[in-house]
Design an enzyme around this catalytic site. Structure first.
Site, PDB file in Angstrom:
ATOM      1  N   CYS A 137      10.836  14.334  39.874  1.00 18.87           N
ATOM      2  CA  CYS A 137      11.573  13.503  39.967  1.00 18.87           C
ATOM      3  C   CYS A 137      12.348  13.451  41.494  1.00 18.87           C
ATOM      4  O   CYS A 137      12.505  12.646  42.150  1.00 18.87           O
ATOM      5  CB  CYS A 137      12.648  13.129  38.751  1.00 18.87           C
ATOM      6  SG  CYS A 137      13.322  14.682  38.158  1.00 18.87           S
ATOM      7  N   GLN A 164      21.904  16.294  39.977  1.00 13.18           N
ATOM      8  CA  GLN A 164      20.809  15.643  39.384  1.00 13.18           C
ATOM      9  C   GLN A 164      21.359  15.189  37.845  1.00 13.18           C
ATOM     10  O   GLN A 164      22.375  15.974  37.112  1.00 13.18           O
ATOM     11  CB  GLN A 164      19.745  16.293  39.119  1.00 13.18           C
ATOM     12  CG  GLN A 164      19.180  16.811  40.411  1.00 13.18           C
ATOM     13  CD  GLN A 164      18.052  17.693  40.455  1.00 13.18           C
ATOM     14  OE1 GLN A 164      17.806  18.322  41.267  1.00 13.18           O
ATOM     15  NE2 GLN A 164      16.962  17.470  39.395  1.00 13.18           N
ATOM     16  N   ARG A 270      22.919  20.082  38.198  1.00  3.19           N
ATOM     17  CA  ARG A 270      23.048  19.272  37.243  1.00  3.19           C
ATOM     18  C   ARG A 270      24.216  18.844  37.071  1.00  3.19           C
ATOM     19  O   ARG A 270      25.399  19.584  37.128  1.00  3.19           O
ATOM     20  CB  ARG A 270      22.487  19.939  35.984  1.00  3.19           C
ATOM     21  CG  ARG A 270      22.553  18.840  34.784  1.00  3.19           C
ATOM     22  CD  ARG A 270      21.387  18.089  34.532  1.00  3.19           C
ATOM     23  NE  ARG A 270      19.948  18.859  34.337  1.00  3.19           N
ATOM     24  CZ  ARG A 270      18.859  18.238  34.650  1.00  3.19           C
ATOM     25  NH1 ARG A 270      18.740  17.257  35.250  1.00  3.19           N
ATOM     26  NH2 ARG A 270      17.737  19.285  34.163  1.00  3.19           N
ATOM     27  N   HIS A 277      19.784  10.375  39.990  1.00  2.00           N
ATOM     28  CA  HIS A 277      19.678  11.455  40.801  1.00  2.00           C
ATOM     29  C   HIS A 277      20.222  11.322  42.036  1.00  2.00           C
ATOM     30  O   HIS A 277      19.846  10.260  43.009  1.00  2.00           O
ATOM     31  CB  HIS A 277      18.362  12.217  41.058  1.00  2.00           C
ATOM     32  CG  HIS A 277      17.879  13.020  39.883  1.00  2.00           C
ATOM     33  ND1 HIS A 277      18.633  13.146  38.804  1.00  2.00           N
ATOM     34  CD2 HIS A 277      16.712  13.632  39.516  1.00  2.00           C
ATOM     35  CE1 HIS A 277      17.990  13.882  37.674  1.00  2.00           C
ATOM     36  NE2 HIS A 277      16.789  13.997  38.518  1.00  2.00           N
TER      37      HIS A 277
END
Ligand code: NAP
Length: 372
Positions: A137, A164, A270, A277
């Site tokens: 992604c 993310q 993260r 994102h």
């Protein structure tokens, strides 16, 4: 003309649900005959009226799978690893479209991102390629954002610092992020009511709560709400995460090495957002362009790129995960040449990782294959 038989596996997961929603919006199901498979609910009623079968088929039944012209799976790498080799060993000649990473770097797989590599896809289709895999992604979103620079062959390297979303880890992780938020809130909700209460007491309560035995962290293993996790995917050793490894290696594969090799490296983190994102990119160009030229090239990269002016108001109002969630737009803002070097530019880009980062390339390759 007979319609293609398309079998869909993994439609109930995070990527699968977004994919089905997009396919309904685009009326894709009118173009082929669709069968829904499940690894856990075979034999149950199928929830979709456009399914050819009113029951869910068994995703572990090779005979049923082999009847499909095309199998599209968002089920995950374990399923792919178990089923794909057996189907090919049984001489199944159909197209396999996959969201999982297991087959991505195989020689006979194409990483699909058609706004970037449609030429490669067409060439591979003509030569009989049958295995199509969605890219990571973060890599897909980065390439869409700077497509305008890459296609002019002016990028030397990219350093990507990512922020993310929870959705990258799946449906259960998204739920857990919200549970963590709720858990934190309920420990201080009384204190929050008291406008004159001590902020230090609130902060200390939150810090203590992270250590609670019952704090929900089965999936992330640690707190994400009120915190962050500077490691994504497995540990490749040498301080490198697999997510970071993908940045360079998938980029080169998607671009089919047509361009001067671009180096990509960075740090993947993260954070507690839901499904978009963000990435701060530092880009070394091979020439000294004005900021206007750079902006012009970026905005002409593809129809989804939306450039946000680099000032405070435009940025805080329009350059955020909240603003692009559920949309196909690829936001690019904070574009500025850095003082470090006349050829170095930085920017901040955000995209819905469940759309362009996962479901949309799968949906589009299915359309490309079925109209050929
Ligand atoms: P997911 O949400 O965990 O779903 C995968 C499967 O888990 C579902 O199809 C379902 O299979 C089962 N499942 C178990 N509990 C569930 C629950 N509570 N809700 C829904 N489904 C549940 O995984 P995903 O994020 O969609 O990812 C699927 C594949 O795509 C993975 O290989 C992933 O690496 C890849 N991918 C993900 C992303 C992303 O952003 N998430 C992006 C690119 C690629 P059954 O119905 O058969 O039980």
């Amino acid at each position: 003309m007979n319609k293609h038989k398309v079998g869909i596996v993994g439609w109930r997961g995070m990527v699968g649900s977004v994919l089905i929603k997009r396919m309904i919006e685009e009326k894709d199901f009118e173009k082929f005959s669709t069968f829904f498979f499940s690894t856990s609910q075979a034999g149950d009623d199928c929830p979709f009226r456009f399914s050819e079968s009113n029951k869910l088929l068994d995703a572990n039944n090779l005979d049923d799978l082999k009847k499909m012209d095309i199998i599209l799976t968002c089920q995950g790498s374990d399923f792919t690893e178990k089923v794909y080799p057996k189907l090919r060993d049984h001489s199944w000649q159909g197209h396999w479209i996959d969201a999982a990473s297991f087959l991505r770097m195989n020689e006979d797989s194409v990483i699909i991102l058609d706004p970037i590599n449609r030429n490669l896809i067409d060439k591979k289709l003509e030569t009989g390629n049958k295995t199509w895999v969605g890219g990571n992604c973060t890599v897909s979103l980065m390439l869409l954002a700077i497509n305008g620079l890459i296609k002019e062959n002016i990028v030397e390297w990219v350093s990507s610092m990512t922020y993310q979303a929870a959705s990258g880890a799946g449906a259960n992780n998204m739920r857990e992020l919200l549970k963590q938020m709720g858990y934190l809130h309920q420990t201080v909700s009384d204190l929050l009511e008291d406008k004159n209460g001590s902020i230090l007491e609130i902060d200390q309560t939150i810090t203590n709560t992270f250590q609670d035995q019952s704090f929900p962290k089965e999936n992330f293993l640690v707190p994400l709400a009120g915190s962050l996790i500077p490691w994504i995917d497995s540990d490749l050793g040498g301080g490198l995460s697999k997510e970071e490894w993908k940045g360079h290696n998938e980029t080169l594969k998607i671009l089919d090495h047509h361009y001067d090799p671009i180096k990509v490296d960075g740090l993947c983190v993260r954070i507690g957002t839901m499904r978009c994102h963000s990435q701060a990119l530092t880009i070394k160009l091979n020439q000294n362009l004005s900021e206007d030229d750079i902006l012009d090239k970026i905005s002409n990269g593809n129809e989804w790129v939306k450039v946000i002016s680099n000032n405070r108001d435009e940025t805080i109002q329009n350059l955020s995960p909240a603003k692009v969630s559920g949309k196909l737009d690829i936001l690019v803002g904070r574009v500025r040449k850095l003082k470090l070097d006349e050829n170095i530019v930085s920017l901040f880009t955000i995209g819905d990782q469940l759309l362009w980062g996962a479901a949309e390339p799968l949906r589009r390759i299915l359309s490309i294959i079925t109209v050929k």
